[in-house]
Design a protein around this motif. Sequence first.
Motif, PDB file in Angstrom:
ATOM      1  N   ILE A 189      37.063  50.783  44.353  1.00  0.00           N
ATOM      2  CA  ILE A 189      36.062  49.725  44.218  1.00  0.00           C
ATOM      3  C   ILE A 189      35.162  50.126  43.047  1.00  0.00           C
ATOM      4  O   ILE A 189      34.544  51.201  43.074  1.00  0.00           O
ATOM      5  N   SER A 190      35.125  49.277  42.026  1.00  0.00           N
ATOM      6  CA  SER A 190      34.351  49.677  40.838  1.00  0.00           C
ATOM      7  C   SER A 190      32.951  49.084  40.855  1.00  0.00           C
ATOM      8  O   SER A 190      32.015  49.690  40.344  1.00  0.00           O
ATOM      9  N   GLU A 191      32.820  47.889  41.403  1.00  0.00           N
ATOM     10  CA  GLU A 191      31.479  47.315  41.528  1.00  0.00           C
ATOM     11  C   GLU A 191      31.437  46.370  42.722  1.00  0.00           C
ATOM     12  O   GLU A 191      32.474  45.871  43.167  1.00  0.00           O
ATOM     13  N   VAL A 192      30.222  46.167  43.215  1.00  0.00           N
ATOM     14  CA  VAL A 192      30.052  45.324  44.391  1.00  0.00           C
ATOM     15  C   VAL A 192      28.896  44.371  44.113  1.00  0.00           C
ATOM     16  O   VAL A 192      27.868  44.777  43.562  1.00  0.00           O
ATOM     17  N   THR A 193      29.071  43.111  44.474  1.00  0.00           N
ATOM     18  CA  THR A 193      27.965  42.158  44.384  1.00  0.00           C
ATOM     19  C   THR A 193      27.391  41.989  45.785  1.00  0.00           C
ATOM     20  O   THR A 193      28.094  41.569  46.708  1.00  0.00           O
ATOM     21  N   ARG A 209      34.954  44.220  42.887  1.00  0.00           N
ATOM     22  CA  ARG A 209      36.095  44.387  41.991  1.00  0.00           C
ATOM     23  C   ARG A 209      36.816  45.676  42.391  1.00  0.00           C
ATOM     24  O   ARG A 209      36.178  46.705  42.630  1.00  0.00           O
ATOM     25  N   LEU A 210      38.132  45.566  42.481  1.00  0.00           N
ATOM     26  CA  LEU A 210      38.944  46.673  42.977  1.00  0.00           C
ATOM     27  C   LEU A 210      39.969  47.053  41.916  1.00  0.00           C
ATOM     28  O   LEU A 210      40.792  46.229  41.515  1.00  0.00           O
ATOM     29  N   VAL A 211      39.901  48.311  41.486  1.00  0.00           N
ATOM     30  CA  VAL A 211      40.839  48.795  40.466  1.00  0.00           C
ATOM     31  C   VAL A 211      42.147  49.186  41.153  1.00  0.00           C
ATOM     32  O   VAL A 211      42.155  50.008  42.063  1.00  0.00           O
ATOM     33  N   ARG A 212      43.219  48.570  40.692  1.00  0.00           N
ATOM     34  CA  ARG A 212      44.533  48.854  41.262  1.00  0.00           C
ATOM     35  C   ARG A 212      45.490  49.265  40.149  1.00  0.00           C
ATOM     36  O   ARG A 212      45.208  49.027  38.981  1.00  0.00           O
ATOM     37  N   PRO A 213      46.623  49.894  40.489  1.00  0.00           N
ATOM     38  CA  PRO A 213      47.520  50.340  39.413  1.00  0.00           C
ATOM     39  C   PRO A 213      47.913  49.204  38.476  1.00  0.00           C
ATOM     40  O   PRO A 213      48.108  49.398  37.278  1.00  0.00           O
ATOM     41  N   ASP A 214      47.998  47.970  39.022  1.00  0.00           N
ATOM     42  CA  ASP A 214      48.486  46.854  38.206  1.00  0.00           C
ATOM     43  C   ASP A 214      47.373  45.961  37.672  1.00  0.00           C
ATOM     44  O   ASP A 214      47.641  44.891  37.153  1.00  0.00           O
ATOM     45  N   GLY A 215      46.126  46.344  37.825  1.00  0.00           N
ATOM     46  CA  GLY A 215      45.041  45.498  37.304  1.00  0.00           C
ATOM     47  C   GLY A 215      43.841  45.493  38.227  1.00  0.00           C
ATOM     48  O   GLY A 215      43.703  46.360  39.092  1.00  0.00           O
ATOM     49  N   ILE A 216      42.992  44.492  38.035  1.00  0.00           N
ATOM     50  CA  ILE A 216      41.754  44.429  38.821  1.00  0.00           C
ATOM     51  C   ILE A 216      41.841  43.260  39.805  1.00  0.00           C
ATOM     52  O   ILE A 216      42.097  42.124  39.395  1.00  0.00           O
ATOM     53  N   ALA A 217      41.621  43.549  41.087  1.00  0.00           N
ATOM     54  CA  ALA A 217      41.490  42.440  42.049  1.00  0.00           C
ATOM     55  C   ALA A 217      40.021  42.040  42.037  1.00  0.00           C
ATOM     56  O   ALA A 217      39.151  42.866  42.307  1.00  0.00           O
ATOM     57  N   GLU A 218      39.765  40.772  41.714  1.00  0.00           N
ATOM     58  CA  GLU A 218      38.372  40.323  41.623  1.00  0.00           C
ATOM     59  C   GLU A 218      38.061  39.374  42.774  1.00  0.00           C
ATOM     60  O   GLU A 218      38.684  38.326  42.916  1.00  0.00           O
ATOM     61  N   ILE A 219      37.105  39.755  43.593  1.00  0.00           N
ATOM     62  CA  ILE A 219      36.660  38.881  44.679  1.00  0.00           C
ATOM     63  C   ILE A 219      35.271  38.412  44.302  1.00  0.00           C
ATOM     64  O   ILE A 219      34.325  39.207  44.250  1.00  0.00           O
ATOM     65  N   ARG A 220      35.156  37.125  43.964  1.00  0.00           N
ATOM     66  CA  ARG A 220      33.865  36.601  43.513  1.00  0.00           C
ATOM     67  C   ARG A 220      32.899  36.448  44.682  1.00  0.00           C
ATOM     68  O   ARG A 220      33.329  36.267  45.818  1.00  0.00           O
ATOM     69  N   ALA A 221      31.618  36.528  44.376  1.00  0.00           N
ATOM     70  CA  ALA A 221      30.615  36.405  45.437  1.00  0.00           C
ATOM     71  C   ALA A 221      30.380  34.940  45.745  1.00  0.00           C
ATOM     72  O   ALA A 221      29.606  34.262  45.079  1.00  0.00           O
ATOM     73  N   ILE A 222      31.085  34.453  46.742  1.00  0.00           N
ATOM     74  CA  ILE A 222      30.975  33.049  47.175  1.00  0.00           C
ATOM     75  C   ILE A 222      30.335  33.095  48.571  1.00  0.00           C
ATOM     76  O   ILE A 222      30.703  33.948  49.378  1.00  0.00           O
ATOM     77  N   PRO A 223      29.396  32.200  48.868  1.00  0.00           N
ATOM     78  CA  PRO A 223      28.724  32.321  50.172  1.00  0.00           C
ATOM     79  C   PRO A 223      29.673  32.254  51.366  1.00  0.00           C
ATOM     80  O   PRO A 223      29.513  32.967  52.333  1.00  0.00           O
ATOM     81  N   SER A 224      30.682  31.399  51.274  1.00  0.00           N
ATOM     82  CA  SER A 224      31.677  31.330  52.340  1.00  0.00           C
ATOM     83  C   SER A 224      32.883  30.609  51.769  1.00  0.00           C
ATOM     84  O   SER A 224      32.731  29.739  50.909  1.00  0.00           O
ATOM     85  N   ALA A 225      34.072  30.974  52.198  1.00  0.00           N
ATOM     86  CA  ALA A 225      35.270  30.357  51.623  1.00  0.00           C
ATOM     87  C   ALA A 225      36.343  30.207  52.688  1.00  0.00           C
ATOM     88  O   ALA A 225      36.398  30.995  53.641  1.00  0.00           O
ATOM     89  N   SER A 226      37.199  29.219  52.504  1.00  0.00           N
ATOM     90  CA  SER A 226      38.288  28.979  53.449  1.00  0.00           C
ATOM     91  C   SER A 226      39.612  29.143  52.725  1.00  0.00           C
ATOM     92  O   SER A 226      40.446  28.252  52.690  1.00  0.00           O
ATOM     93  N   THR A 227      39.764  30.318  52.093  1.00  0.00           N
ATOM     94  CA  THR A 227      40.926  30.529  51.239  1.00  0.00           C
ATOM     95  C   THR A 227      41.877  31.549  51.874  1.00  0.00           C
ATOM     96  O   THR A 227      42.206  32.573  51.283  1.00  0.00           O
TER      97      THR A 227
END
Length: 552
Positions: free
Chosen positions: A274-278, A238-256
Amino acid sequence: MTDVKHMKWWGWGVEGVGFHHEDKPAFAPFVKKAVGLDVWQPAGEQPSFEDLDVPASQAPASLVQGLAAIVGEKQVVTDDLERVIHTYGKSIRDLMRVRAGILPRVPDVVVYPADEAESQRIVALAAQEDAVIIPFGGGSNISGSLEPEKGETRPVVSLDMGRQRRLLELDEGSGLARIQAGALGPDLEKQLNDRGWTIGHFPDSFTHSSLGGWVATRSSGAQSDKYGDIADIARGMRLVRPDGIAEIRAIPSASTGPSVREMIVGSEGRLGVISEVTVQVHRRPEERQIQAYFFPSFSAGLKAMHEISESDASPSITRVSDARESGFSLATSKESKGLSGAAQKGLMAFLKKRGWNLDELALSFIGYEGSPSHVRYQKRIVGKIVRKHGGLGVGAGPGALYDQKKFDTPYLRDFLLDRGAAADVSETAAPWSKLQDVYDTVVKAANGAYDSIGVSGWIMCHLSHSYRSGACLYFTFAFVTGEDKIAEYDVVKSAIQQSFIDAGGTLSHHHGVGVEHALWMEQDISPEGVAIMRGLLESADPQRILNPGKII
Ligand code: FAD
């Protein structure tokens, strides 16, 4: 005043702990022979904080009050010592500058948020007040990733993650742990170990570096051959940004599309906090062994490591030192550790009889983890490969050297600096086909640099991480300083970095870019690559308030 503890302002680690050579009898003669330095000479005077001329805080009252309203007065600090501690990392350049009182721009205020919500409000306040935010983990980087830009006229806030150290959630079914980004190595490893798990990430700076810092600098640990670099281990964040939180979920692999997760890894504070890391975690191994081997030469050792990387063995550590580093390691061993003096003498006589040139001897450590049968299986495969390349197993005893050296080396730099020598490290990675050439080119470039400035210098190297396509070479260099040690350091460091690129390596395998390596980015990833990165950083931070000036 906050109760978060930091390293010494002038050096590595905690007050009262340092490098000692009295219990390592071969050390002083070794250094004398290598660079002509007498380490028995009395150390220079301890730097005194009172001698520093620290620029006054320029934080406007509105900003300080605004921060205090978010975190409480105790967690907002403007005193000189705290601000100086938050100015630099721990490269030798940083240590030379801070000891000499070279402090062109110091953060104006240090703030200690308790959680992500407070970090979010701080970042939003900074955007509103047009203040710069520099996230601070353990302050251990060696690439100039923390220092405020020279001539920065806006207020500079160091956002220290030191109060955010908890394991928040452990998904045992998936082996995923959600951890606050301010956790230092020992904090998070203890919380995981208590529940039978490990992260498997052990940089040499483990005790004083943080999870968020590892992610932000693309760190790599001693056991990354097995567990992966932090880029592999950090699955979500999770990344703290001036406009909110960018959340990157812990997915094993993604094609996004292009991976935002990968963009945050290595971002050095330029995309947000970076506020927390999975992270991917593992059950603690049943068995852990470090075995030592000798090779008749570094090139034989490199060939063996290459073959091990192609084999069915999957060691946790593959490491082989060149002859100079092997000599150094044996010379810095404590009398009680590793091979006893008598055993070492006996072994050397035996190798000489077998026709080895002992000046070329290369010391290697291979780490094994897993069930006893898996460890045995891997050792058999490795043993065969070692023998094929003329090497010899020397047992687990010298493995103690490995752990001891890990602990001592960071303190050694201060010890040498106190006695008129500068020592630092630079690392690269290159394909197997280019590795020997990278090594030869770098050694030649460093020695050429020493000659050009007329100093007595030393360079040594080990292969520290293996991949299927190549490996990391980690160089330690040292020289007796002359009149202008920072200018001398520039010459040596630049020669080494340039030779990485010239010989086909990268400018950094795991220390990041900061300002120290930014000069070589175009040569490393091409001007077009830099243009893509610039587009990302500028569009993500149009106000230039997120640790500006780092990376590019
Ligand atoms: P800091 O130094 O505090 O910060 C580094 C950068 O990350 C800065 O740009 C900062 O703004 C940013 N940052 C920190 N926290 C956050 C966050 N929460 N959100 C966003 N950005 C953040 N590195 C290795 O990889 N492997 C090693 O084996 C290793 N050994 C070392 C040994 C010594 C003696 C020394 C001095 C350094 C070593 N390093 C090593 C380098 C250093 O420890 C790493 O770069 C480490 O990852 C930095 O972490 P930190 O928490 O100290 O970060």
